[in-house]
Design a protein around this motif. Structure first.
Motif, PDB file in Angstrom:
ATOM      1  N   PHE A  10       0.878  -1.167   0.000  1.00  0.00           N
ATOM      2  CA  PHE A  10       0.000   0.000   0.000  1.00  0.00           C
ATOM      3  C   PHE A  10       0.908   1.207   0.000  1.00  0.00           C
ATOM      4  N   TYR A  11       0.587   2.191  -0.852  1.00  0.00           N
ATOM      5  CA  TYR A  11       1.456   3.361  -0.897  1.00  0.00           C
ATOM      6  C   TYR A  11       0.731   4.573  -1.453  1.00  0.00           C
ATOM      7  N   VAL A  12       1.358   5.721  -1.236  1.00  0.00           N
ATOM      8  CA  VAL A  12       0.820   6.989  -1.713  1.00  0.00           C
ATOM      9  C   VAL A  12       1.746   7.476  -2.820  1.00  0.00           C
ATOM     10  N   ASN A  13       1.159   7.859  -3.964  1.00  0.00           N
ATOM     11  CA  ASN A  13       1.947   8.383  -5.075  1.00  0.00           C
ATOM     12  C   ASN A  13       1.196   9.553  -5.697  1.00  0.00           C
ATOM     13  N   ASN A  14       1.807  10.711  -5.648  1.00  0.00           N
ATOM     14  CA  ASN A  14       1.195  11.936  -6.192  1.00  0.00           C
ATOM     15  C   ASN A  14      -0.222  12.155  -5.665  1.00  0.00           C
ATOM     16  N   GLY A  15      -0.417  11.900  -4.390  1.00  0.00           N
ATOM     17  CA  GLY A  15      -1.711  12.138  -3.761  1.00  0.00           C
ATOM     18  C   GLY A  15      -2.724  11.024  -3.962  1.00  0.00           C
ATOM     19  N   SER A  16      -2.365   9.980  -4.713  1.00  0.00           N
ATOM     20  CA  SER A  16      -3.268   8.854  -4.934  1.00  0.00           C
ATOM     21  C   SER A  16      -2.888   7.705  -4.008  1.00  0.00           C
ATOM     22  N   TYR A  17      -3.905   6.985  -3.555  1.00  0.00           N
ATOM     23  CA  TYR A  17      -3.695   5.809  -2.719  1.00  0.00           C
ATOM     24  C   TYR A  17      -3.684   4.588  -3.631  1.00  0.00           C
ATOM     25  N   LEU A  18      -2.644   3.764  -3.506  1.00  0.00           N
ATOM     26  CA  LEU A  18      -2.485   2.632  -4.410  1.00  0.00           C
ATOM     27  C   LEU A  18      -2.259   1.328  -3.650  1.00  0.00           C
ATOM     28  N   PHE A  19      -2.689   0.234  -4.285  1.00  0.00           N
ATOM     29  CA  PHE A  19      -2.499  -1.126  -3.774  1.00  0.00           C
ATOM     30  C   PHE A  19      -1.810  -1.925  -4.869  1.00  0.00           C
ATOM     31  N   TYR A  20      -0.755  -2.652  -4.484  1.00  0.00           N
ATOM     32  CA  TYR A  20      -0.026  -3.495  -5.426  1.00  0.00           C
ATOM     33  C   TYR A  20       0.012  -4.911  -4.859  1.00  0.00           C
ATOM     34  N   ARG A  21      -0.250  -5.887  -5.714  1.00  0.00           N
ATOM     35  CA  ARG A  21      -0.182  -7.294  -5.334  1.00  0.00           C
ATOM     36  C   ARG A  21       0.709  -8.010  -6.327  1.00  0.00           C
ATOM     37  N   GLU A  22       1.599  -8.855  -5.785  1.00  0.00           N
ATOM     38  CA  GLU A  22       2.521  -9.613  -6.643  1.00  0.00           C
ATOM     39  C   GLU A  22       2.615 -11.048  -6.146  1.00  0.00           C
ATOM     40  N   LYS A  23       2.531 -11.987  -7.078  1.00  0.00           N
ATOM     41  CA  LYS A  23       2.687 -13.405  -6.757  1.00  0.00           C
ATOM     42  C   LYS A  23       3.785 -13.965  -7.658  1.00  0.00           C
ATOM     43  N   ARG A  24       4.680 -14.753  -7.043  1.00  0.00           N
ATOM     44  CA  ARG A  24       5.756 -15.401  -7.790  1.00  0.00           C
ATOM     45  C   ARG A  24       5.624 -16.913  -7.609  1.00  0.00           C
ATOM     46  N   GLU A  25       5.897 -17.650  -8.688  1.00  0.00           N
ATOM     47  CA  GLU A  25       5.833 -19.105  -8.638  1.00  0.00           C
ATOM     48  C   GLU A  25       6.995 -19.687  -9.439  1.00  0.00           C
ATOM     49  N   GLY A  26       7.457 -20.843  -8.987  1.00  0.00           N
ATOM     50  CA  GLY A  26       8.544 -21.525  -9.689  1.00  0.00           C
ATOM     51  C   GLY A  26       8.934 -22.780  -8.949  1.00  0.00           C
ATOM     52  N   ASN A  27       9.998 -23.434  -9.434  1.00  0.00           N
ATOM     53  CA  ASN A  27      10.457 -24.666  -8.808  1.00  0.00           C
ATOM     54  C   ASN A  27      11.851 -24.509  -8.203  1.00  0.00           C
ATOM     55  N   HIS A  28      12.239 -23.307  -7.916  1.00  0.00           N
ATOM     56  CA  HIS A  28      13.544 -23.018  -7.317  1.00  0.00           C
ATOM     57  C   HIS A  28      13.370 -21.899  -6.291  1.00  0.00           C
ATOM     58  N   PRO A  30      15.787 -18.762  -4.242  1.00  0.00           N
ATOM     59  CA  PRO A  30      14.683 -17.814  -4.072  1.00  0.00           C
ATOM     60  C   PRO A  30      14.007 -17.494  -5.406  1.00  0.00           C
ATOM     61  N   LEU A  31      12.730 -17.202  -5.301  1.00  0.00           N
ATOM     62  CA  LEU A  31      11.980 -16.748  -6.467  1.00  0.00           C
ATOM     63  C   LEU A  31      12.357 -15.293  -6.722  1.00  0.00           C
ATOM     64  N   THR A  32      12.529 -14.936  -7.981  1.00  0.00           N
ATOM     65  CA  THR A  32      12.963 -13.584  -8.341  1.00  0.00           C
ATOM     66  C   THR A  32      11.863 -12.888  -9.141  1.00  0.00           C
ATOM     67  N   THR A  33      12.132 -11.684  -9.549  1.00  0.00           N
ATOM     68  CA  THR A  33      11.142 -10.946 -10.350  1.00  0.00           C
ATOM     69  C   THR A  33      10.872 -11.650 -11.676  1.00  0.00           C
ATOM     70  N   ASP A  34      11.797 -12.480 -12.158  1.00  0.00           N
ATOM     71  CA  ASP A  34      11.549 -13.261 -13.377  1.00  0.00           C
ATOM     72  C   ASP A  34      10.456 -14.299 -13.167  1.00  0.00           C
ATOM     73  N   ASP A  35      10.162 -14.618 -11.892  1.00  0.00           N
ATOM     74  CA  ASP A  35       9.169 -15.637 -11.562  1.00  0.00           C
ATOM     75  C   ASP A  35       7.783 -15.058 -11.263  1.00  0.00           C
ATOM     76  N   ILE A  36       7.593 -13.766 -11.504  1.00  0.00           N
ATOM     77  CA  ILE A  36       6.277 -13.153 -11.259  1.00  0.00           C
ATOM     78  C   ILE A  36       5.266 -13.766 -12.214  1.00  0.00           C
ATOM     79  N   THR A  37       4.222 -14.358 -11.643  1.00  0.00           N
ATOM     80  CA  THR A  37       3.168 -14.958 -12.466  1.00  0.00           C
ATOM     81  C   THR A  37       1.919 -14.091 -12.517  1.00  0.00           C
TER      82      THR A  37
END
Length: 173
Positions: A72-90, A92-99
């Motif tokens: 949850f964050y504030v950017n230029n006066g707007s309230y924002l929500f970000y959700r990220e899920k990562r999946e893989g078979n190794h 640590p999961l990295t940004t390359d694993d974002i599904t």
């Protein structure tokens, strides 16, 4: 005593009173409440208006590994929500694993609901703990006045944490 000496004496007294007032204003300026346990409370010593970001991260090395982040964050006066899920078979999961990921602009009422959920939570000094291998969730809050130190967050209760997770799931639909 001459008139000139009286004026100088009055000037010195006024200067002394002014200096004392400035010192008192600086020294006794309102500071965040830091208790014996070195924590502060959201909604009391950490003002809602000062909160700029909040992170919830779950990262498990189990097989299969899991990674979930809510932000949850504030950017230029707007309230924002970000959700990220990562999946893989190794791990640590990295940004390359974002599904899946999404950013959503929150209404004022949704932001207020988020604030009511974190209200009463404790903010303490950031610490590095690599002993347990715990998967989290890792909770961090960024706010005006955190001095890059007071950023670890703990919900007021386990029920509040569950409420937070349900709220995030509802925002992700």
């Amino acid at each position: 005593m001459s008139n000139r000496k009286k004026i100088i004496a009055v000037f010195i007294i006024i200067l002394f009173v002014f200096a004392a007032a400035v010192f008192a204003a600086v020294y006794f300026k309102e500071k965040p409440e830091i208790k014996g346990d070195d924590s502060m409370t959201v909604g009391k010593s950490v003002s809602f208006n000062d909160i700029t970001e909040f992170y919830y991260t779950y990262d498990s090395s189990a097989n299969p590994p899991e990674f979930l982040r809510y932000r949850f964050y504030v950017n230029n006066g707007s309230y924002l929500f970000y959700r990220e899920k990562r999946e893989g078979n190794h791990w640590p999961l990295t940004t390359d694993d974002i599904t899946s990921s999404e950013t959503k602009r929150l209404s004022d009422s949704e932001w207020s609901e988020f604030m009511s959920i974190i209200e009463g939570g404790k903010v303490s000094k950031r610490s590095e703990n690599t002993e347990s291998g715990d998967s989290g969730p890792w909770l961090y809050i960024y706010w005006k006045g955190d001095k890059s130190k007071y950023q670890e967050f703990a919900f007021e209760s386990y029920d509040k944490r569950l409420e937070f997770e349900r709220f995030c799931e509802s925002l992700s639909k």
